[in-house]
Scaffold this motif. Sequence first.
Motif, mmCIF file in Angstrom:
data_model
loop_
_atom_site.group_PDB
_atom_site.id
_atom_site.type_symbol
_atom_site.label_atom_id
_atom_site.label_comp_id
_atom_site.label_asym_id
_atom_site.label_seq_id
_atom_site.Cartn_x
_atom_site.Cartn_y
_atom_site.Cartn_z
ATOM 1 N N LEU A 5 14.802 10.991 -0.578
ATOM 2 C CA LEU A 5 13.382 11.060 -0.242
ATOM 3 C C LEU A 5 13.029 9.840 0.588
ATOM 4 C CD1 LEU A 5 10.606 12.400 -0.525
ATOM 5 C CD2 LEU A 5 10.282 11.057 -2.621
ATOM 6 N N THR A 6 12.471 10.082 1.760
ATOM 7 C CA THR A 6 12.029 9.008 2.643
ATOM 8 C C THR A 6 10.560 9.205 2.964
ATOM 9 O OG1 THR A 6 14.217 8.887 3.644
ATOM 10 C CG2 THR A 6 12.410 7.844 4.853
ATOM 11 N N ILE A 7 9.764 8.165 2.769
ATOM 12 C CA ILE A 7 8.344 8.183 3.094
ATOM 13 C C ILE A 7 8.136 7.124 4.174
ATOM 14 C CG2 ILE A 7 5.994 7.940 2.225
ATOM 15 C CD1 ILE A 7 7.538 10.185 0.802
ATOM 16 N N THR A 8 7.528 7.529 5.276
ATOM 17 C CA THR A 8 7.319 6.619 6.393
ATOM 18 C C THR A 8 5.842 6.509 6.703
ATOM 19 O OG1 THR A 8 9.445 7.289 7.320
ATOM 20 C CG2 THR A 8 7.927 6.153 8.799
ATOM 21 N N CYS A 9 5.393 5.298 6.917
ATOM 22 C CA CYS A 9 4.014 5.038 7.315
ATOM 23 C C CYS A 9 4.021 4.608 8.779
ATOM 24 C CB CYS A 9 3.416 3.935 6.448
ATOM 25 S SG CYS A 9 1.720 3.516 6.911
ATOM 26 N N ASP A 30 0.818 -1.208 0.000
ATOM 27 C CA ASP A 30 0.000 0.000 0.000
ATOM 28 C C ASP A 30 0.855 1.263 0.000
ATOM 29 O OD1 ASP A 30 -2.311 -1.527 0.057
ATOM 30 O OD2 ASP A 30 -2.462 -1.468 2.239
ATOM 31 N N LEU A 31 2.049 1.190 0.547
ATOM 32 C CA LEU A 31 2.902 2.368 0.655
ATOM 33 C C LEU A 31 3.606 2.704 -0.666
ATOM 34 C CD1 LEU A 31 4.036 4.586 2.440
ATOM 35 C CD2 LEU A 31 5.800 2.988 3.203
ATOM 36 N N LEU A 32 4.005 1.717 -1.431
ATOM 37 C CA LEU A 32 4.748 1.975 -2.675
ATOM 38 C C LEU A 32 3.999 2.863 -3.661
ATOM 39 C CD1 LEU A 32 6.502 -1.447 -3.339
ATOM 40 C CD2 LEU A 32 7.528 0.677 -2.519
ATOM 41 N N PRO A 33 2.717 2.617 -3.949
ATOM 42 C CA PRO A 33 2.026 3.506 -4.894
ATOM 43 C C PRO A 33 1.930 4.949 -4.386
ATOM 44 C CG PRO A 33 0.788 1.473 -4.610
ATOM 45 C CD PRO A 33 1.878 1.470 -3.584
ATOM 46 N N VAL A 34 1.678 5.119 -3.103
ATOM 47 C CA VAL A 34 1.562 6.471 -2.533
ATOM 48 C C VAL A 34 2.914 7.172 -2.577
ATOM 49 C CG1 VAL A 34 1.065 7.761 -0.427
ATOM 50 C CG2 VAL A 34 -0.394 5.842 -1.086
ATOM 51 N N ALA A 35 3.966 6.478 -2.170
ATOM 52 C CA ALA A 35 5.303 7.066 -2.187
ATOM 53 C C ALA A 35 5.722 7.437 -3.608
ATOM 54 C CB ALA A 35 6.303 6.088 -1.573
ATOM 55 N N THR A 36 5.352 6.612 -4.562
ATOM 56 C CA THR A 36 5.717 6.874 -5.954
ATOM 57 C C THR A 36 4.996 8.108 -6.493
ATOM 58 O OG1 THR A 36 6.229 4.538 -6.279
ATOM 59 C CG2 THR A 36 5.799 5.850 -8.259
ATOM 60 N N VAL A 37 3.740 8.272 -6.154
ATOM 61 C CA VAL A 37 3.006 9.489 -6.560
ATOM 62 C C VAL A 37 3.654 10.715 -5.930
ATOM 63 C CG1 VAL A 37 0.818 10.720 -6.310
ATOM 64 C CG2 VAL A 37 0.817 8.335 -7.033
ATOM 65 N N LEU A 38 4.029 10.621 -4.657
ATOM 66 C CA LEU A 38 4.692 11.748 -3.999
ATOM 67 C C LEU A 38 6.035 12.055 -4.663
ATOM 68 C CD1 LEU A 38 3.905 10.896 -0.285
ATOM 69 C CD2 LEU A 38 2.940 12.767 -1.631
ATOM 70 N N ALA A 39 6.781 11.022 -5.055
ATOM 71 C CA ALA A 39 8.050 11.236 -5.744
ATOM 72 C C ALA A 39 7.829 11.935 -7.082
ATOM 73 C CB ALA A 39 8.774 9.906 -5.945
ATOM 74 N N HIS A 40 6.800 11.535 -7.818
ATOM 75 C CA HIS A 40 6.470 12.187 -9.102
ATOM 76 C C HIS A 40 6.174 13.670 -8.865
ATOM 77 C CE1 HIS A 40 5.432 8.799 -12.068
ATOM 78 N NE2 HIS A 40 6.074 8.244 -11.058
ATOM 79 N N ASP A 41 5.342 13.966 -7.886
ATOM 80 C CA ASP A 41 4.960 15.351 -7.613
ATOM 81 C C ASP A 41 6.159 16.182 -7.158
ATOM 82 O OD1 ASP A 41 2.365 14.728 -8.316
ATOM 83 O OD2 ASP A 41 1.624 14.644 -6.250
ATOM 84 N N LEU A 42 6.989 15.607 -6.297
ATOM 85 C CA LEU A 42 8.152 16.344 -5.811
ATOM 86 C C LEU A 42 9.150 16.594 -6.932
ATOM 87 C CD1 LEU A 42 9.659 17.618 -3.448
ATOM 88 C CD2 LEU A 42 10.648 15.361 -2.977
ATOM 89 N N LYS A 43 9.361 15.615 -7.785
ATOM 90 C CA LYS A 43 10.309 15.769 -8.894
ATOM 91 C C LYS A 43 9.864 16.894 -9.836
ATOM 92 C CE LYS A 43 13.599 13.352 -10.056
ATOM 93 N NZ LYS A 43 15.048 13.514 -9.879
ATOM 94 N N ALA A 44 8.558 17.048 -10.004
ATOM 95 C CA ALA A 44 8.022 18.085 -10.892
ATOM 96 C C ALA A 44 8.062 19.471 -10.255
ATOM 97 C CB ALA A 44 6.592 17.736 -11.294
#
Length: 70
Positions: A27-31, A3-17
């Motif tokens: 970049l570290t995403i913690t649940c 469940d965390l990988l898709p959310v983290a990946t969307v956040l990475a896309h948004d941050l990169k842009a």
Amino acid sequence: MNDLLPVATVLAHDLKADELGSRTATLTITCVCAHLPSRTEVRDEDFPDHPWNGTPSREAEYRTWTTSDS
């Protein structure tokens, strides 16, 4: 973790842009969830080196993350 990988990946896309993405090294995403016994973390320690734009594929992006539980 699944469940965390898709959310983290969307956040990475948004941050990169975003302009802030050009100044991001790691970049570290913690649940932290009440229903889980531990923290789950995904990390991209080479954020500037990865495109985070869907190439070559979403599955390849998922493999970019390193994971840990604590």
